[in-house]
Design an enzyme around this catalytic site. Structure first.
Site, PDB file in Angstrom:
ATOM      1  N   SER A  66      39.102  41.977  32.491  1.00  0.00           N
ATOM      2  CA  SER A  66      39.578  42.815  33.832  1.00  0.00           C
ATOM      3  C   SER A  66      39.507  41.759  35.105  1.00  0.00           C
ATOM      4  CB  SER A  66      38.249  43.874  34.022  1.00  0.00           C
ATOM      5  OG  SER A  66      37.140  43.396  34.677  1.00  0.00           O
ATOM      6  N   SER A  68      37.769  42.130  37.772  1.00  0.00           N
ATOM      7  CA  SER A  68      36.400  42.364  38.576  1.00  0.00           C
ATOM      8  C   SER A  68      35.828  41.227  39.217  1.00  0.00           C
ATOM      9  CB  SER A  68      35.363  43.106  37.958  1.00  0.00           C
ATOM     10  OG  SER A  68      34.777  42.316  36.793  1.00  0.00           O
ATOM     11  N   LYS A 123      29.113  39.318  35.548  1.00  0.00           N
ATOM     12  CA  LYS A 123      28.987  39.598  37.166  1.00  0.00           C
ATOM     13  C   LYS A 123      28.341  38.412  37.640  1.00  0.00           C
ATOM     14  CE  LYS A 123      30.853  43.567  36.615  1.00  0.00           C
ATOM     15  NZ  LYS A 123      32.419  44.239  37.048  1.00  0.00           N
ATOM     16  N   SER A 230      35.209  46.521  41.336  1.00  0.00           N
ATOM     17  CA  SER A 230      34.286  46.048  40.243  1.00  0.00           C
ATOM     18  C   SER A 230      33.166  47.189  40.411  1.00  0.00           C
ATOM     19  CB  SER A 230      33.550  44.790  40.960  1.00  0.00           C
ATOM     20  OG  SER A 230      32.388  44.306  39.935  1.00  0.00           O
TER      21      SER A 230
END
Length: 266
Positions: A66, A68, A123, A230
Site C-alpha cells: 500500500s 501508507s 510504519k 495511513s
C-alpha cells in the site's frame, strides 16, 4: 498464511525423515535405492534449515502492498528487514530471548498488526514508552516539543484505480532523525469514524485539531509517512513489544522502478 509455521513444519517433517532413514531405514535397505520421499526429504532438509534460520534470526523479505509509507516506500517495493536489531526472538511464538536494542523514534519498523497479528504492517516509530505524542493541525509534537518540518514542494502520485492525489512533501525531524513525509491539505487531521476501541484507548484524547496520546510501557506509537493516507496508531492503538518483527533497512527490488534497487530505508 503463517509462512514461518509452514517452514517450521516442513523443517520438522524433512528432519524427521532424514533421522528415520539414518538410524532405521538405511540399515534395512542393504545398499538398495532410497525411496523418493527419503531422497527428497534429505535433499530439501538443509535448504529449508538454512532458509528458516536466516528468515527467523537474521533477515526477512517483505513486499510493500500500500501507499501508507510514500514517499519513503513505494507500492511494489521489496524490502529487507533486520530481525535481530531489537533482539533475538524464538520463531513462531515471537518470545524475545536476547535483548539487544530498543526501537527508536524515526525507525521504520515491521510489526504484527494488533487487530490481526497474522498480518504484518510497516510504519514509522514516532513514540516510545512514556512519550506523549500529539498531532495538532497536522503538526507533530513529542513530549510537548514541535518536531520541526520543512516544506520541500508538491508531491503528486496516482493511487490504485487511477486516482490522482495531490500532497505537500515535507522533511520532518524526529529528534534529529530527518525523513520525508506527505500531508494532503484537503484532508482533515483525523477520520473519527475510523477510530477503534483499542486497548489503551483511555491514554488518548481526540478533538477536531487532532489527538494526544501517552504511550504505555512496553508499547510504541506508529505513524505512516503518508500521513493522510495511513491507518496507523491514531486509529488502532499501540504496538506491544512482543509484536515487533524487525527494522526495515533496504529496498532490494522494485520491478516497476528498477532505480529504487539498493536504496537504504531511513
Amino acid at each position: 498464511m503463517d509462512f514461518a509455521l509452514i517452514m517450521f513444519s516442513l523443517l520438522v517433517l524433512t528432519g524427521a525423515v532424514w533421522l528415520l532413514d539414518k538410524y532405521v531405514l538405511k540399515s534395512g535397505r542393504e545398499g538398495g535405492k532410497e525411496p523418493w520421499w527419503v531422497e527428497y526429504s534429505k535433499s530439501f532438509f538443509p535448504v529449508i534449515l538454512a532458509v528458516f534460520f536466516l528468515r527467523s534470526f537474521l533477515v526477512e523479505p517483505f513486499k510493500i502492498p500500500s501507499g501508507s509509507m510514500i514517499p519513503t516506500l513505494q507500492v511494489g517495493d521489496f524490502i529487507l528487514v533486520n530481525k535481530f536489531t531489537y533482539g533475538i526472538r524464538l520463531p513462531i511464538v515471537s518470545q524475545k530471548i536476547v535483548q539487544i536494542n530498543d526501537p527508536q523514534r524515526g525507525d521504520v519498523m515491521v510489526f504484527h498488526y494488533p487487530e490481526n497479528p497474522s498480518v504484518d504492517y510497516i510504519k514509522r516509530v514516532v513514540g516510545v514508552p512514556g512519550d506523549t505524542v500529539e498531532y495538532r493541525n497536522k503538526i507533530l509534537f513529542i513530549n510537548g516539543v514541535e518536531q520541526v518540518r520543512k516544506l520541500e514542494g508538491d508531491y503528486n502520485y496516482v493511487e490504485s484505480g487511477l486516482n490522482f492525489v495531490h500532497t505537500e512533501r515535507y522533511t520532518e525531524n524526529l529528534n534529529e532523525h530527518a525523513h520525508s513525509m506527505l500531508v494532503n491539505p484537503e484532508m482533515p487531521p483525523l477520520h473519527f469514524d475510523a477510530i477503534a476501541d483499542f486497548s489503551g484507548r483511555d491514554q488518548c484524547i481526540y478533538n477536531d485539531e487532532g489527538f494526544r496520546c501517552t504511550v504505555p510501557s512496553g508499547q510504541y506509537f506508529m505513524l505512516g509517512d503518508n500521513r493522510d493516507n495511513s491507518r496507523d496508531s491514531r486509529y488502532w492503538g499501540f504496538v506491544p513489544d512482543r509484536q515487533i518483527v524487525g527494522k526495515a533497512f533496504l529496498v532490494w527490488m522494485n520491478f516497476g522502478e528498477l532505480k529504487r534497487i539498493g536504496l537504504s530505508i531511513h
